[in-house]
Design a protein around this motif. Sequence first.
Motif, short mmCIF file in Angstrom:
data_model
loop_
_atom_site.label_atom_id
_atom_site.label_comp_id
_atom_site.label_asym_id
_atom_site.label_seq_id
_atom_site.Cartn_x
_atom_site.Cartn_y
_atom_site.Cartn_z
N ALA A 145 17.99 -13.43 -6.49
CA ALA A 145 18.38 -14.66 -7.12
C ALA A 145 17.32 -15.85 -7.00
N HIS A 146 16.33 -15.69 -5.99
CA HIS A 146 15.30 -16.61 -5.76
C HIS A 146 13.91 -16.11 -6.00
N MET A 147 14.20 -14.68 -6.87
CA MET A 147 12.90 -14.04 -7.39
C MET A 147 11.92 -14.12 -6.55
N PHE A 148 11.90 -13.40 -5.47
CA PHE A 148 10.77 -13.15 -4.60
C PHE A 148 10.12 -11.94 -5.13
N VAL A 149 9.29 -11.92 -5.79
CA VAL A 149 8.66 -11.05 -6.57
C VAL A 149 7.89 -10.09 -5.66
N LYS A 150 6.87 -10.58 -4.77
CA LYS A 150 6.04 -9.57 -3.77
C LYS A 150 6.99 -9.07 -2.98
N LEU A 151 8.20 -9.67 -2.37
CA LEU A 151 8.87 -8.77 -1.59
C LEU A 151 9.40 -7.42 -2.20
N LYS A 152 9.83 -7.62 -3.71
CA LYS A 152 10.20 -6.44 -4.20
C LYS A 152 9.41 -5.50 -4.20
N VAL A 153 7.97 -5.71 -4.62
CA VAL A 153 6.93 -5.00 -5.01
C VAL A 153 6.58 -4.17 -3.98
N ILE A 154 6.51 -4.86 -2.48
CA ILE A 154 6.10 -4.31 -1.39
C ILE A 154 7.08 -3.24 -0.94
N ALA A 155 8.42 -3.62 -0.78
CA ALA A 155 9.39 -2.95 -0.26
C ALA A 155 9.67 -1.57 -1.08
N GLU A 156 9.58 -1.74 -2.28
CA GLU A 156 9.98 -0.54 -3.12
C GLU A 156 8.59 0.20 -3.19
N SER A 157 7.52 -0.18 -3.44
CA SER A 157 6.35 0.44 -3.51
C SER A 157 6.27 1.16 -2.17
N LEU A 158 6.32 0.59 -0.93
CA LEU A 158 6.22 1.21 0.22
C LEU A 158 7.07 2.30 0.41
N SER A 159 8.44 2.20 0.09
CA SER A 159 9.51 3.03 0.12
C SER A 159 9.16 4.47 -0.35
N VAL A 160 8.96 4.35 -1.73
CA VAL A 160 8.56 5.34 -2.53
C VAL A 160 7.35 6.20 -2.22
N ILE A 161 6.38 5.28 -1.77
CA ILE A 161 5.15 6.26 -1.18
C ILE A 161 5.28 6.82 -0.23
N LEU A 162 6.09 6.42 1.08
CA LEU A 162 6.22 7.10 2.12
C LEU A 162 7.33 8.16 2.04
N LYS A 163 8.10 7.94 1.01
CA LYS A 163 9.08 9.19 0.83
C LYS A 163 8.20 10.24 0.17
N SER A 164 7.50 10.00 -0.87
CA SER A 164 6.67 11.00 -1.65
C SER A 164 5.76 11.68 -0.59
N VAL A 165 5.28 11.18 0.30
CA VAL A 165 4.41 11.66 1.31
C VAL A 165 5.22 12.59 2.35
N LEU A 166 6.12 12.01 2.70
CA LEU A 166 6.95 13.09 3.66
C LEU A 166 7.58 14.13 2.98
N THR A 167 8.03 13.93 1.55
CA THR A 167 8.42 15.20 0.76
C THR A 167 7.38 16.27 0.52
N ALA A 168 6.29 15.73 0.24
CA ALA A 168 5.08 16.59 -0.20
C ALA A 168 4.57 17.37 1.38
N PHE A 169 4.73 16.58 2.51
CA PHE A 169 4.44 17.44 3.73
C PHE A 169 5.42 18.48 4.05
N LEU A 170 6.76 18.13 4.15
CA LEU A 170 7.72 18.91 4.41
C LEU A 170 7.64 20.10 3.37
N VAL A 171 7.47 20.02 2.04
CA VAL A 171 7.33 21.06 1.11
C VAL A 171 6.30 21.88 1.32
N LEU A 172 5.25 21.19 1.90
CA LEU A 172 3.80 22.38 2.20
C LEU A 172 4.18 23.15 3.39
#
Length: 552
Positions: A145-172
């Motif tokens: 509602a207050h358009m905190f752009v950087k918060l959205k970018v950082i939160a979603e980017s960090l979450s997806v990247i860490l999830k992908s790293v964990l997934t790749a590690f466990l799969v390997l």
Amino acid sequence: MGSQEVLGQAARLASSGLLLQVLFRLITFVLNAFILRFLSKEIVGVVNVRLTLLYSTTLFLAREAFRRACLSGGTQRDWSQTLNLLWLTVPLGVFWSLFLGWIWLQLLEVPDPNVVPHYATGVVLFGLSAVVELLGEPFWVLAQAHMFVKLKVIAESLSVILKSVLTAFLVLWLPHWGLYIFSLAQLFYTTVLVLCYVIYFTRLLGSPESTKLQTLPVSRITDLLPNITRNGAFINWKEAKLTWSFFKQSFLKQILTEGERYVMTFLNVLNFGDQGKVKFCSVLIKGVYDIVNNLGSLVARLIFQPIEESFYIFFAKVLERGKDATLQKQEDVAVAAAVLESLLKLALLAGLTITVFGFAYSQLALDIYGGAMLSSGSGPVLLRSYCLYVLLLAINGVTECFTFAAMSKEEVDRYNFVMLALSSSFLVLSYLLTRWCGSVGFILANCFNMGIRITQSLCFIHRYYRRSPHRPLASLRLSPVLLGTFALSGGVTAVSEVFLCCEQGWPARLAHIAVGAFCLGATLGTAFLTETKLIHFLRTQLGVPRRTDKMT
């Protein structure tokens, strides 16, 4: 806050969302190509169809209506009541998680545990991850509602990247864990996402910086928790009734959005291996058919999902819900009309470009990524069909983001009856067309679905502006020169495909690509010269001066 400032913030939010989508799809594209080398197609099919459907359905039913209702409130509302209403998403999410989890475990076919181990655990953890994500809903809505752009970018980017790293590690290292891998990674993703929002607001509120932000309706982190307001009302009943109207609509919209997955899941038209193969094909092209079907919809989701989310907030802030255009502030109505006109033109041009050039390059795209296994048979037909669907998907996203922001509660209720009929016919049509022409039937049913929804939205927009001097729907008419260029490019690339692709080897393929690049350049150049109003809109909004505060 003036409409121009809101427009600038919405444009920045949309562009940030676009960059996030590109990042996420690229990560997903690479990750799936990696996973498919270690795990069976049955596991991929269960995760990408069955478990992802459980997760997305729980979230959609629990929060979509609340988001639409709470993001459309005015500046004078009591945010304490709005936050109280948003916290109701958590018990609602618990209910849907338990109810749907029971259906997934007791009523649906359970995969062979020797082929897909730990299915029950996967259902429980995917449902739990949805509930965990709902814990951050009040923080997310306040930030949007207050358009905190950087918060959205950082939160979603960090979450997806860490999830992908964990997934790749466990799969390997632990591929025998099967569904444990994806379940733990999903729960980790939602936990990190919520923590990012909680930590941000914890650090922001009470700091010297927060005293400068007079528009922020809370001053302490405890203000974000449920509490009794000064007037004794726990929630704003007007918002609650609007939420209920949107909830009925969301329930029906979810059927239309994920209808093909429901048909796959409940009617067993494809087995788990086939579902995994559909996903495998979609990954290449799309990274595109969001798990089972969105084969070809990558560009529309990359571009138009962020635009729809961001400009829904813009329209909801600028326009007064339920009021005729002639009864509102005319400056805001004019800005909204100009923005809608530009967004519709952008959607139309992007969709036509994908449709025209996608037809001649679908087979080549599939062949480059997956070889003859994907480029032979029905693969090219499936992707070509999706190119048409993308055009409709793009236009529908823009028209509905305006329609749902401007509709009154009564209009939303009336629209729900249309959605009910459309949902029923869509499911029946999906089943019949799939039996008749295979997976292409899903796409044809989706095209029917989008066509009806677009028609409903266009009728509303026409009625909304009919007594004003603004005609935003005029943007759906293209100049004859540009239409001719599209037609010529389509014809030339189609002939090029016949003679140069795809069995003649790489020299011929490169020549086919060169022909497409030339035609695309000519088409974009013609659009640049003929669509001057759209170009001006893009230039001015992308060049809006950025605020200096840290939140944006």
